[in-house]
Design a protein around this motif. Structure first.
Motif, short mmCIF file in Angstrom:
data_model
loop_
_atom_site.label_atom_id
_atom_site.label_comp_id
_atom_site.label_asym_id
_atom_site.label_seq_id
_atom_site.Cartn_x
_atom_site.Cartn_y
_atom_site.Cartn_z
N GLU A 1 0.80 -1.25 0.05
CA GLU A 1 0.06 -0.01 0.10
C GLU A 1 0.86 1.31 0.11
OE1 GLU A 1 -2.38 0.32 3.59
OE2 GLU A 1 -3.37 2.20 2.65
N VAL A 2 0.38 2.23 -0.99
CA VAL A 2 1.51 3.39 -1.15
C VAL A 2 0.83 4.43 0.03
CG1 VAL A 2 1.95 5.29 -2.31
CG2 VAL A 2 1.86 3.11 -3.48
N GLN A 3 1.86 4.82 0.75
CA GLN A 3 1.68 5.67 2.06
C GLN A 3 2.47 6.78 1.78
OE1 GLN A 3 1.32 3.99 5.88
NE2 GLN A 3 -0.87 3.48 5.21
N LEU A 4 2.04 7.99 1.92
CA LEU A 4 3.03 9.38 2.14
C LEU A 4 2.40 10.09 3.23
CD1 LEU A 4 2.89 10.83 -1.47
CD2 LEU A 4 4.81 9.68 -0.22
N GLN A 5 3.22 10.38 4.33
CA GLN A 5 3.12 10.96 5.83
C GLN A 5 3.35 12.17 5.86
OE1 GLN A 5 0.76 9.28 7.81
NE2 GLN A 5 0.83 11.23 9.07
N ALA A 6 2.86 13.36 5.85
CA ALA A 6 3.29 14.74 5.97
C ALA A 6 3.28 14.92 7.39
CB ALA A 6 2.70 15.69 4.98
N SER A 7 4.37 15.55 7.90
CA SER A 7 4.39 16.20 9.23
C SER A 7 5.11 17.37 9.49
CB SER A 7 4.75 15.00 10.14
OG SER A 7 6.39 14.66 9.88
N GLY A 8 5.25 17.87 10.62
CA GLY A 8 5.90 19.09 10.86
C GLY A 8 5.40 20.36 10.69
N GLY A 9 4.19 20.44 10.40
CA GLY A 9 3.44 21.71 10.45
C GLY A 9 3.05 22.19 11.80
N GLY A 10 2.63 23.60 11.84
CA GLY A 10 2.42 24.03 13.20
C GLY A 10 1.94 25.39 13.18
N ALA A 24 7.63 8.18 3.03
CA ALA A 24 6.99 7.64 2.10
C ALA A 24 7.00 5.98 1.99
CB ALA A 24 7.64 7.85 0.50
N SER A 25 6.20 5.19 1.75
CA SER A 25 6.35 3.86 1.92
C SER A 25 5.31 2.99 0.99
CB SER A 25 5.93 3.35 3.26
OG SER A 25 4.66 3.51 3.61
N GLY A 26 5.63 1.88 0.40
CA GLY A 26 5.00 1.17 -0.55
C GLY A 26 5.19 1.18 -1.85
N PHE A 27 6.33 2.18 -2.28
CA PHE A 27 6.64 2.35 -3.73
C PHE A 27 8.23 2.33 -3.71
CE2 PHE A 27 7.36 6.65 -3.82
CZ PHE A 27 6.43 7.22 -2.91
N ILE A 28 8.49 2.11 -4.90
CA ILE A 28 10.18 2.21 -5.11
C ILE A 28 10.60 3.79 -5.04
CG2 ILE A 28 11.94 1.73 -6.59
CD1 ILE A 28 10.41 -0.67 -7.55
N THR A 78 12.48 9.86 2.55
CA THR A 78 11.99 10.95 3.23
C THR A 78 12.24 12.06 2.63
OG1 THR A 78 11.65 9.77 5.35
CG2 THR A 78 11.55 12.27 5.21
N VAL A 79 11.40 13.02 2.25
CA VAL A 79 11.63 14.16 1.61
C VAL A 79 11.27 15.39 2.50
CG1 VAL A 79 11.10 15.78 -0.18
CG2 VAL A 79 11.79 13.49 -0.79
N TYR A 80 11.95 16.41 2.80
CA TYR A 80 11.79 17.63 3.72
C TYR A 80 11.65 18.80 2.91
CZ TYR A 80 14.21 14.15 6.63
OH TYR A 80 14.73 13.08 7.15
#
Length: 127
Positions: A1-10, A24-28, A78-80
């Motif tokens: 399963e493709v997942q992108l998890q964004a975090s760090g806002g505020g 990112a996970s679930g893909f190359i 991970t991309v920042y």
């Protein structure tokens, strides 16, 4: 399963900084371009920056060039996005997305070229 998890806002004051992360996970990972977009209330989604995981090249829209910096860690999938000198008009929900983007159009950061999207993280800049 493709997942992108964004975090760090505020919530941050004008002139402040934040660092957003997109895990990112679930893909190359190395086959995709990872981009950041944002959408403010009542406005269209705007492409901000993208990172080519295959060669590390980066692209920015003019409105954030010089203030935002995108980077990637392929080992962590991970991309920042480093947000500096924030302004109240930067207030928006920030999304990361992944796509197999053509090298001919990568600089346009067009949302229609991105297949997978994270859930978004809220950035609020107070004056």
């Amino acid at each position: 399963e493709v997942q992108l998890q964004a975090s760090g806002g505020g919530l941050v004051q004008a002139g402040g900084s934040l660092r957003l992360s997109c895990a990112a996970s679930g893909f190359i990972f190395d086959d995709y371009v990872i981009a950041w977009f944002r959408q403010a209330p009542g406005k269209e989604r705007e492409g901000l920056s993208c990172f080519s995981t295959s060669d590390g090249s980066t692209y920015y829209t003019d409105s954030v060039k010089g203030r935002f910096t995108i980077s990637g860690d392929n080992a962590r999938n991970t991309v920042y996005l480093q947000l500096n000198s924030l302004k109240p008009e930067d207030t928006a929900v920030y999304y990361c997305a992944a796509g197999t983007v053509s090298l001919l159009t990568i600089g346009t950061i067009d949302e229609y070229e991105y297949d997978y999207w994270g859930q978004g993280t809220q950035v609020t800049v107070s004056s």
